[in-house]
Design a protein around this motif. Structure first.
Motif, PDB file in Angstrom:
ATOM      1  N   HIS A   7      14.510  -1.014  -6.584  1.00  0.00           N
ATOM      2  CA  HIS A   7      13.859  -1.509  -5.371  1.00  0.00           C
ATOM      3  C   HIS A   7      12.627  -0.690  -4.994  1.00  0.00           C
ATOM      4  CE1 HIS A   7      17.008  -4.412  -4.220  1.00  0.00           C
ATOM      5  NE2 HIS A   7      17.858  -3.532  -4.729  1.00  0.00           N
ATOM      6  N   ASN A  14      17.181   5.928  -8.040  1.00  0.00           N
ATOM      7  CA  ASN A  14      16.754   4.652  -7.459  1.00  0.00           C
ATOM      8  C   ASN A  14      17.268   3.448  -8.236  1.00  0.00           C
ATOM      9  OD1 ASN A  14      15.366   6.233  -5.677  1.00  0.00           O
ATOM     10  ND2 ASN A  14      13.355   5.343  -6.051  1.00  0.00           N
ATOM     11  N   LEU A  60       8.345  -5.316  -7.518  1.00  0.00           N
ATOM     12  CA  LEU A  60       9.674  -4.914  -7.065  1.00  0.00           C
ATOM     13  C   LEU A  60      10.253  -5.945  -6.106  1.00  0.00           C
ATOM     14  CD1 LEU A  60       9.009  -1.111  -6.434  1.00  0.00           C
ATOM     15  CD2 LEU A  60       9.959  -2.204  -8.479  1.00  0.00           C
ATOM     16  N   PRO A  61      11.581  -6.105  -6.098  1.00  0.00           N
ATOM     17  CA  PRO A  61      12.558  -5.434  -6.960  1.00  0.00           C
ATOM     18  C   PRO A  61      12.507  -5.978  -8.388  1.00  0.00           C
ATOM     19  CG  PRO A  61      13.649  -7.079  -5.626  1.00  0.00           C
ATOM     20  CD  PRO A  61      12.227  -7.044  -5.156  1.00  0.00           C
TER      21      PRO A  61
END
Length: 331
Positions: A7, A14, A60-61
């Protein structure tokens, strides 16, 4: 399905193991029930957000990963149902999505797996193996060669050690730690030296027993690359396919001229051309060659497995050089 989702760019922590929607194959696509997903050093750089290379930073994601092997369990419009149930391996190219229980790709991308070739081994060969094939086509070796392989316990290094020995060359592998050095000897290297030990360059010269290296396959550069290049004799070749130390080794024109050695980077467009005419399409020929070598038993990829849920630990281990062979996630 479950997948690894990023994300926000940053550290390995992460990478989150989450439940997501199954991807649906579109026209001309197949869906693969993933049995093994490859992890590449480029994945760690893309995850960090600090990357200047052939792949753009993803929106992202995102679900990282570009190498998958498994069984086709869905087909899109225009794709024959004979694909269903086939064991395949695919490099997804510019499109990520491999760290997941299912992934979709164009029907033109997968290779049908030869009998007897496992999913983890196949995923190692479709990316890492194709790079090794491209390196060797640009810098072939033979019985007269003395080859030094840096990072010899890594995914590419283990394949270069085996291929050079198969070609009749004398092989010295440089690996980080006694356990990795022992593994390199098991792969068939004539000698292996732990480059983390004091005086490793003297140990390397002793292992060569008076012979000068004719080729250095360098994935590290930095001090290790410098020490390996110093083993080259006149007419030797410095073949660069990485700089894990953080920067490429800069050999001056003067040094190359005085010593009569060459230094060349074998990545990028040169790698695509190594597969044959047709530009980037040549990469598929390298994939086919790598899979054929593994299926025939001439090359045995070293595989370091992690559960899919432990993708963050896999990234951490890879970045700290705590792995041996190709890192593969198993859903």
């Amino acid at each position: 399905m479950h997948a690894i989702v990023l994300h926000a760019f940053g550290p390995a922590a992460n990478l989150r193991y989450e439940r997501t929607e199954d991807p649906e194959p579109g026209p001309g696509q197949v869906r693969i029930a993933v049995a093994a997903a490859g992890v590449h050093m480029i994945d760690t750089a893309l995850r960090s957000g600090d990357f200047d290379g052939p792949y753009p930073l993803p929106a992202l994601p995102t679900v990282p990963g570009r190498e998958v092997a498994g069984t086709v369990d869905g087909v899109g419009e225009g794709v024959g149902r004979e694909w269903l149930g086939r064991r395949v391996v695919a490099h997804l190219g510019m499109v990520p999505g491999g760290y997941a229980e299912r992934a979709v790709t164009s029907v033109d991308t997968p290779h049908v797996l030869p009998d007897g070739l496992g999913f983890a081994e196949a995923v190692a060969m479709v990316g890492t193996g194709r790079t090794a094939m491209g390196i060797l086509r640009q810098a072939p070796v033979g019985p007269a060669d003395v080859a030094v392989v840096t990072a010899a316990a890594g995914g590419i290094g283990t394949l270069l050690v085996q291929a050079a020995r198969n070609a009749g060359a004398t092989v010295l592998g440089l690996a980080g730690g006694p356990a990795k050095a022992a593994r390199v000897r098991e792969l068939g290297a004539d000698a292996a030296v732990d480059y983390t030990a004091d005086g490793w360059t003297a140990a390397a010269r002793a292992a060569l027993d008076g012979r000068a290296a004719t080729v250095v396959f360098d994935a590290v550069s930095g001090d290790l690359g410098r020490g390996a290049v110093d083993l080259l004799g006149r007419g030797g070749r410095h073949v660069v396919y990485g700089w894990a130390s953080g920067g490429a080794l800069d050999l001056s024109d003067e040094e190359r001229a005085v010593r009569g050695i060459t230094s060349a980077v074998v990545l990028g467009p040169a790698m695509a051309r190594a597969g044959g005419p047709g530009g980037p399409g040549g990469l598929r020929a390298l994939e086919e060659a790598a899979l054929a070598e593994a299926a025939a038993g001439r090359l045995r990829p070293a595989v370091h497995r992690f559960p899919l849920a432990d993708a963050a630990a896999a990234h951490t281990a890879l970045e700290s050089r705590g792995t041996a062979g190709k890192v593969v996630l198993i859903p």
